[in-house]
Design a protein around this motif. Structure first.
Motif, PDB file in Angstrom:
ATOM      1  N   ASN A  64       0.905  -1.282  -0.044  1.00  9.45           N
ATOM      2  CA  ASN A  64       0.021   0.027  -0.025  1.00  9.45           C
ATOM      3  C   ASN A  64       0.781   1.366  -0.007  1.00  9.45           C
ATOM      4  OD1 ASN A  64      -2.443  -1.155   0.069  1.00  9.45           O
ATOM      5  ND2 ASN A  64      -2.575  -1.338   2.173  1.00  9.45           N
ATOM      6  N   LYS A  78       2.254   1.757  -3.529  1.00 10.11           N
ATOM      7  CA  LYS A  78       0.920   2.089  -4.316  1.00 10.11           C
ATOM      8  C   LYS A  78       0.618   3.535  -4.211  1.00 10.11           C
ATOM      9  CE  LYS A  78      -1.799  -1.955  -4.715  1.00 10.11           C
ATOM     10  NZ  LYS A  78      -2.477  -2.733  -3.595  1.00 10.11           N
ATOM     11  N   ASN A  79       0.558   4.053  -2.840  1.00 13.97           N
ATOM     12  CA  ASN A  79       0.087   5.410  -2.607  1.00 13.97           C
ATOM     13  C   ASN A  79       1.365   6.326  -3.092  1.00 13.97           C
ATOM     14  OD1 ASN A  79      -2.173   4.755  -1.605  1.00 13.97           O
ATOM     15  ND2 ASN A  79      -1.265   4.240   0.362  1.00 13.97           N
ATOM     16  N   LYS A  80       2.537   6.030  -2.778  1.00 14.83           N
ATOM     17  CA  LYS A  80       3.602   6.675  -3.407  1.00 14.83           C
ATOM     18  C   LYS A  80       3.706   7.061  -4.759  1.00 14.83           C
ATOM     19  CE  LYS A  80       8.435   7.605  -2.586  1.00 14.83           C
ATOM     20  NZ  LYS A  80       9.384   7.312  -1.643  1.00 14.83           N
ATOM     21  N   ALA A  81       3.301   5.979  -5.597  1.00 16.92           N
ATOM     22  CA  ALA A  81       3.425   6.173  -7.055  1.00 16.92           C
ATOM     23  C   ALA A  81       2.337   7.040  -7.443  1.00 16.92           C
ATOM     24  CB  ALA A  81       2.992   4.729  -7.655  1.00 16.92           C
ATOM     25  N   LYS A  82       1.189   7.374  -6.631  1.00 16.62           N
ATOM     26  CA  LYS A  82      -0.038   8.069  -7.107  1.00 16.62           C
ATOM     27  C   LYS A  82       0.580   9.505  -6.927  1.00 16.62           C
ATOM     28  CE  LYS A  82      -3.869   4.802  -5.718  1.00 16.62           C
ATOM     29  NZ  LYS A  82      -4.617   4.725  -4.559  1.00 16.62           N
ATOM     30  N   ARG A  83       1.520   9.852  -5.937  1.00 20.36           N
ATOM     31  CA  ARG A  83       2.006  11.303  -5.753  1.00 20.36           C
ATOM     32  C   ARG A  83       2.657  11.827  -6.733  1.00 20.36           C
ATOM     33  NH1 ARG A  83       4.396  10.499  -0.347  1.00 20.36           N
ATOM     34  NH2 ARG A  83       3.413   8.728   0.333  1.00 20.36           N
TER      35      ARG A  83
END
Length: 113
Positions: free
Chosen positions: A105, A108-113
């Motif tokens: 997670n 995944k969240n870091k890739a969205k930033r």
């Protein structure tokens, strides 16, 4: 020399906040020491890219499960995902699985930033 920096995710923070002050101080001391010494007694690889910070205090085996984040190329970060008091000889599989999920997670969240 500092080998890496440690960041604490919310779950690890909550775990440490629930401990008494002396125990928490010992954990932070050992994390600091691990950052500077690369000592496998303090920080070692378990499995599935999950590592553990090891602290022993007042007869308790305290573990913080963590993983590496080298994705920005500048800093070498170790992300402390969760903590628990170890009761047996082995780190429970469910704790490792939880750390693997937190790691997935996180990236995944870091890739969205």
């Amino acid at each position: 020399m500092q080998y890496f920096q440690t960041r604490f995710l919310e779950e690890a923070d909550k775990f440490i906040a629930g401990l008494d002050a002396k125990t928490a101080k010992k954990i932070f001391y050992n994390v600091d020491l691990a950052e500077q010494t690369n000592d496998p007694k303090l920080f070692k690889k378990l499995q599935n890219e999950i590592w553990e910070f090891r602290s022993k205090f007042s007869g308790l085996q305290i573990r913080l499960l963590a993983f590496w984040d080298k994705s920005d190329g500048e800093e070498t970060l170790v992300i402390a995902a969760l903590g628990f008091i170890k009761k047996g000889d082995k780190v429970p599989k469910r704790e490792i699985d939880r750390a693997v999920n937190i790691r997935e997670n996180y990236f995944k969240n870091k890739a969205k930033r």
